[in-house]
Motif scaffolding. Structure first.
Motif, PDB file in Angstrom:
ATOM      1  N   LYS A  33      12.595  43.879  15.320  1.00 25.60           N
ATOM      2  CA  LYS A  33      11.351  45.569  15.611  1.00 25.60           C
ATOM      3  C   LYS A  33      12.277  45.466  17.314  1.00 25.60           C
ATOM      4  O   LYS A  33      11.514  46.692  17.679  1.00 25.60           O
ATOM      5  CB  LYS A  33      10.731  43.834  17.015  1.00 25.60           C
ATOM      6  N   ALA A  34      13.453  45.577  16.970  1.00 24.30           N
ATOM      7  CA  ALA A  34      14.203  46.210  18.207  1.00 24.30           C
ATOM      8  C   ALA A  34      14.857  47.145  17.198  1.00 24.30           C
ATOM      9  O   ALA A  34      15.681  48.155  17.561  1.00 24.30           O
ATOM     10  CB  ALA A  34      15.303  45.119  19.020  1.00 24.30           C
ATOM     11  N   GLY A  35      14.779  47.316  16.351  1.00 19.79           N
ATOM     12  CA  GLY A  35      15.464  48.399  15.322  1.00 19.79           C
ATOM     13  C   GLY A  35      16.472  47.872  14.360  1.00 19.79           C
ATOM     14  O   GLY A  35      17.150  48.562  13.865  1.00 19.79           O
ATOM     15  N   LYS A  36      17.175  46.792  14.071  1.00 18.51           N
ATOM     16  CA  LYS A  36      18.069  46.345  13.615  1.00 18.51           C
ATOM     17  C   LYS A  36      17.511  46.295  11.992  1.00 18.51           C
ATOM     18  O   LYS A  36      16.393  45.970  11.615  1.00 18.51           O
ATOM     19  CB  LYS A  36      18.239  45.248  14.214  1.00 18.51           C
ATOM     20  N   ASN A  37      18.645  46.667  11.344  1.00 10.29           N
ATOM     21  CA  ASN A  37      18.243  46.517   9.979  1.00 10.29           C
ATOM     22  C   ASN A  37      19.167  45.146   9.699  1.00 10.29           C
ATOM     23  O   ASN A  37      19.953  44.893   9.788  1.00 10.29           O
ATOM     24  CB  ASN A  37      18.822  47.623   8.925  1.00 10.29           C
ATOM     25  N   LEU A  38      18.180  44.571   8.549  1.00 18.63           N
ATOM     26  CA  LEU A  38      19.005  42.923   7.848  1.00 18.63           C
ATOM     27  C   LEU A  38      18.966  42.936   6.943  1.00 18.63           C
ATOM     28  O   LEU A  38      17.501  43.639   6.014  1.00 18.63           O
ATOM     29  CB  LEU A  38      17.750  41.658   8.983  1.00 18.63           C
ATOM     30  N   ALA A  39      19.739  42.192   5.595  1.00 21.21           N
ATOM     31  CA  ALA A  39      19.532  41.521   4.688  1.00 21.21           C
ATOM     32  C   ALA A  39      19.425  40.767   4.536  1.00 21.21           C
ATOM     33  O   ALA A  39      20.333  39.699   5.569  1.00 21.21           O
ATOM     34  CB  ALA A  39      20.806  42.806   4.109  1.00 21.21           C
ATOM     35  N   GLN A  40      19.183  39.691   3.766  1.00 25.27           N
ATOM     36  CA  GLN A  40      18.651  38.238   3.368  1.00 25.27           C
ATOM     37  C   GLN A  40      19.332  38.259   1.912  1.00 25.27           C
ATOM     38  O   GLN A  40      19.251  38.648   0.514  1.00 25.27           O
ATOM     39  CB  GLN A  40      17.629  38.339   3.419  1.00 25.27           C
ATOM     40  N   VAL A  41      20.336  37.206   1.615  1.00 24.13           N
ATOM     41  CA  VAL A  41      21.016  36.477   0.062  1.00 24.13           C
ATOM     42  C   VAL A  41      21.077  35.524   0.178  1.00 24.13           C
ATOM     43  O   VAL A  41      20.422  34.613   1.566  1.00 24.13           O
ATOM     44  CB  VAL A  41      22.445  37.340   0.575  1.00 24.13           C
ATOM     45  N   SER A  42      20.551  34.703  -0.786  1.00 24.84           N
ATOM     46  CA  SER A  42      20.477  33.708  -1.026  1.00 24.84           C
ATOM     47  C   SER A  42      21.978  33.215  -1.714  1.00 24.84           C
ATOM     48  O   SER A  42      23.400  34.115  -1.528  1.00 24.84           O
ATOM     49  CB  SER A  42      20.080  32.513  -1.929  1.00 24.84           C
ATOM     50  N   ASP A  43      23.013  32.035  -2.144  1.00 25.66           N
ATOM     51  CA  ASP A  43      23.977  31.794  -2.772  1.00 25.66           C
ATOM     52  C   ASP A  43      24.242  32.260  -4.104  1.00 25.66           C
ATOM     53  O   ASP A  43      25.370  32.727  -4.020  1.00 25.66           O
ATOM     54  CB  ASP A  43      24.360  30.047  -2.962  1.00 25.66           C
ATOM     55  N   ALA A  44      22.927  32.508  -4.594  1.00 25.12           N
ATOM     56  CA  ALA A  44      23.135  32.976  -5.823  1.00 25.12           C
ATOM     57  C   ALA A  44      21.369  33.628  -6.813  1.00 25.12           C
ATOM     58  O   ALA A  44      20.482  32.475  -6.309  1.00 25.12           O
ATOM     59  CB  ALA A  44      23.668  32.363  -7.048  1.00 25.12           C
TER      60      ALA A  44
ATOM     61  N   VAL B 276      12.521  45.649   1.274  1.00 24.19           N
ATOM     62  CA  VAL B 276      12.709  46.818   0.368  1.00 24.19           C
ATOM     63  C   VAL B 276      13.457  45.576  -0.501  1.00 24.19           C
ATOM     64  O   VAL B 276      14.644  44.994   0.006  1.00 24.19           O
ATOM     65  CB  VAL B 276      13.530  47.819   1.220  1.00 24.19           C
ATOM     66  N   PRO B 277      13.174  45.377  -1.994  1.00 28.87           N
ATOM     67  CA  PRO B 277      13.612  44.433  -2.471  1.00 28.87           C
ATOM     68  C   PRO B 277      14.620  45.195  -3.376  1.00 28.87           C
ATOM     69  O   PRO B 277      14.486  46.225  -3.858  1.00 28.87           O
ATOM     70  CB  PRO B 277      12.124  43.893  -3.763  1.00 28.87           C
ATOM     71  N   LEU B 278      15.911  44.462  -3.881  1.00 22.14           N
ATOM     72  CA  LEU B 278      16.935  45.105  -4.178  1.00 22.14           C
ATOM     73  C   LEU B 278      16.862  43.814  -5.995  1.00 22.14           C
ATOM     74  O   LEU B 278      16.801  43.250  -5.696  1.00 22.14           O
ATOM     75  CB  LEU B 278      18.576  45.355  -3.866  1.00 22.14           C
ATOM     76  N   PRO B 279      16.959  45.745  -6.685  1.00 20.82           N
ATOM     77  CA  PRO B 279      17.019  44.069  -8.342  1.00 20.82           C
ATOM     78  C   PRO B 279      18.475  43.739  -8.670  1.00 20.82           C
ATOM     79  O   PRO B 279      19.538  44.649  -7.678  1.00 20.82           O
ATOM     80  CB  PRO B 279      16.821  45.496  -9.373  1.00 20.82           C
ATOM     81  N   GLY B 280      17.953  42.791  -9.512  1.00 20.34           N
ATOM     82  CA  GLY B 280      20.239  42.372  -9.579  1.00 20.34           C
ATOM     83  C   GLY B 280      19.605  41.544  -9.927  1.00 20.34           C
ATOM     84  O   GLY B 280      18.822  40.791 -11.166  1.00 20.34           O
ATOM     85  N   ALA B 281      21.196  40.438  -9.950  1.00 26.16           N
ATOM     86  CA  ALA B 281      20.956  39.453 -10.708  1.00 26.16           C
ATOM     87  C   ALA B 281      20.292  38.312 -10.725  1.00 26.16           C
ATOM     88  O   ALA B 281      19.683  38.131  -9.753  1.00 26.16           O
ATOM     89  CB  ALA B 281      22.363  38.657 -10.572  1.00 26.16           C
ATOM     90  N   ASN B 282      20.114  37.885 -11.630  1.00 22.37           N
ATOM     91  CA  ASN B 282      18.525  36.423 -11.623  1.00 22.37           C
ATOM     92  C   ASN B 282      18.420  35.586 -13.266  1.00 22.37           C
ATOM     93  O   ASN B 282      18.517  35.616 -13.549  1.00 22.37           O
ATOM     94  CB  ASN B 282      17.264  37.304 -11.741  1.00 22.37           C
TER      95      ASN B 282
ATOM     96  N   ARG C 278      24.575  49.472  -4.961  1.00 23.05           N
ATOM     97  CA  ARG C 278      23.660  49.657  -3.701  1.00 23.05           C
ATOM     98  C   ARG C 278      23.378  48.104  -3.176  1.00 23.05           C
ATOM     99  O   ARG C 278      23.501  48.461  -1.913  1.00 23.05           O
ATOM    100  CB  ARG C 278      21.731  49.924  -4.694  1.00 23.05           C
ATOM    101  N   ALA C 279      23.898  47.154  -4.037  1.00 28.60           N
ATOM    102  CA  ALA C 279      23.281  45.821  -3.143  1.00 28.60           C
ATOM    103  C   ALA C 279      24.956  46.046  -2.269  1.00 28.60           C
ATOM    104  O   ALA C 279      24.449  45.833  -0.904  1.00 28.60           O
ATOM    105  CB  ALA C 279      23.750  44.574  -3.901  1.00 28.60           C
ATOM    106  N   LEU C 280      25.810  47.228  -2.268  1.00 29.76           N
ATOM    107  CA  LEU C 280      27.799  46.845  -1.215  1.00 29.76           C
ATOM    108  C   LEU C 280      27.191  47.696  -0.184  1.00 29.76           C
ATOM    109  O   LEU C 280      27.719  47.599   1.029  1.00 29.76           O
ATOM    110  CB  LEU C 280      28.674  46.989  -2.597  1.00 29.76           C
ATOM    111  N   GLU C 281      25.947  49.100  -0.566  1.00 29.51           N
ATOM    112  CA  GLU C 281      26.335  49.458   0.283  1.00 29.51           C
ATOM    113  C   GLU C 281      25.352  49.376   1.642  1.00 29.51           C
ATOM    114  O   GLU C 281      25.305  49.126   2.384  1.00 29.51           O
ATOM    115  CB  GLU C 281      25.826  50.997  -0.495  1.00 29.51           C
ATOM    116  N   VAL C 282      24.226  48.536   1.224  1.00 26.62           N
ATOM    117  CA  VAL C 282      23.309  47.659   2.022  1.00 26.62           C
ATOM    118  C   VAL C 282      24.042  47.000   2.754  1.00 26.62           C
ATOM    119  O   VAL C 282      23.946  46.492   3.777  1.00 26.62           O
ATOM    120  CB  VAL C 282      21.911  47.080   1.344  1.00 26.62           C
TER     121      VAL C 282
END
Length: 297
Positions: free
Chosen positions: A86-97, A121-127, A34-38
């Motif tokens: 606000k202009a309709g763009k979808n963004l993903a936020q990532v940290s280094d790890a 929208v939060p995705l579950p994953g590595a922590n 899912r992370a890769l798809e996003v």
């Protein structure tokens, strides 16, 4: 008063969506489908360090453009990113790890999006914290995630004194060059027999867990070169003071000063008394009273 209600997927909106995407903490195989798809589908990736994220994207053959978003440019970047959303763009936020916002940038942008009506929208994953917790052998719940302790010695001591009241399992992050001093500070406040598990280089080739007491962890840390990033999982206080003297809630320096003023004790006698009242070593209280800051890093 009406509680705010926001659906992640069922509401139609002209606004874009902010996706919070976790990345591997070491092993690239921990990246989710899912992370890769996003990351492939969004218009822009907000990265803590675009160089690190570029290596990840290259590995998975993702060509989505990036923009830097880190603790030093948060204020200037948020209006720019909100404008895109606000202009309709979808963004993903990532940290280094790991997870965005957990000891990493993210919280400010999430708050700004919520205030502007943008879906988050939060995705579950590595922590790293939870990975270490479930393998620690210590009680997994309840627990408290604290993250990094303060670097300044006096502030760190005050933090640990408050945390010593906790019966729940405690989770910290620490860098290798500060690990020994952090362990020693914990032993001074928590006691050297408190149980601890150190998770080192989690999910990587040299992953290992060191389980024992704080005294044993200190002995290990002094014995050789410390390498890698650490998660510290510490046993909660098995016997906390149930009835706390209100005076003990004050900073140690203030407690000593009050005793000197109110009972006319000499500083050394007051220091000894406060150390006894707090269940601490006299040297620790002495250092706090005289504001001795050596070894603060």
């Amino acid at each position: 008063m009406t509680i705010e209600r926001k659906s992640s997927f069922r509401e139609g909106s002209e606004l874009g969506t902010l996706y919070l995407v976790p990345t591997p903490i070491g092993n690239l195989s921990d990246m989710t489908f899912r992370a890769l798809e996003v990351l492939q589908a969004v218009d822009l990736i907000c990265a803590e360090d675009t160089r690190n994220t570029k290596r990840l994207l290259n590995h998975f053959e993702i060509t989505t453009p990036q923009i830097s978003f880190h603790e030093h440019n948060t204020k200037e970047r948020i209006p720019v990113l909100l404008e895109k959303l606000k202009a309709g763009k979808n963004l993903a936020q990532v940290s280094d790890a790991g997870m965005p916002s957990i000891s990493d940038p993210g919280h400010e942008l999430v708050s700004a999006c919520i205030a502007s009506g943008v879906t988050v929208v939060p995705l579950p994953g590595a922590n790293a914290a939870l990975t270490a917790l479930i393998a620690s052998g210590l009680v997994p719940q309840p627990f408290m995630f604290y993250g990094f302790l303060a670097r300044k010695k006096s502030t760190r001591t005050e933090e640990l004194l408050k945390l010593n009241e906790q019966e729940v399992t405690l989770i910290f992050y620490e860098a290798p060059h500060r690990l020994l001093k952090t362990l020693e500070a914990m032993a001074e406040v928590f006691g050297s027999e408190r149980k601890i598990t150190l998770g080192r280089e989690l999910t990587k080739k040299y992953e290992e867990f060191l389980r024992g007491t704080l005294a044993e962890a200190i002995e290990w840390a002094k014995a050789g070169e410390i390498k890698g990033e650490f998660v510290l999982v510490v046993q909660g206080n098995p016997a906390p003071e149930k009835e706390c003297d209100p005076e003990v809630e004050l900073p140690l320096k203030e407690q000593v000063e009050n005793l000197i003023t109110q009972e006319g004790l000499r500083p050394n006698a007051a220091i000894k008394e406060i150390a006894k009242k707090n269940g601490l070593k006299k040297q620790l209280v002495y250092n706090e009273y005289h504001q001795i800051e050596h070894g603060s890093e």
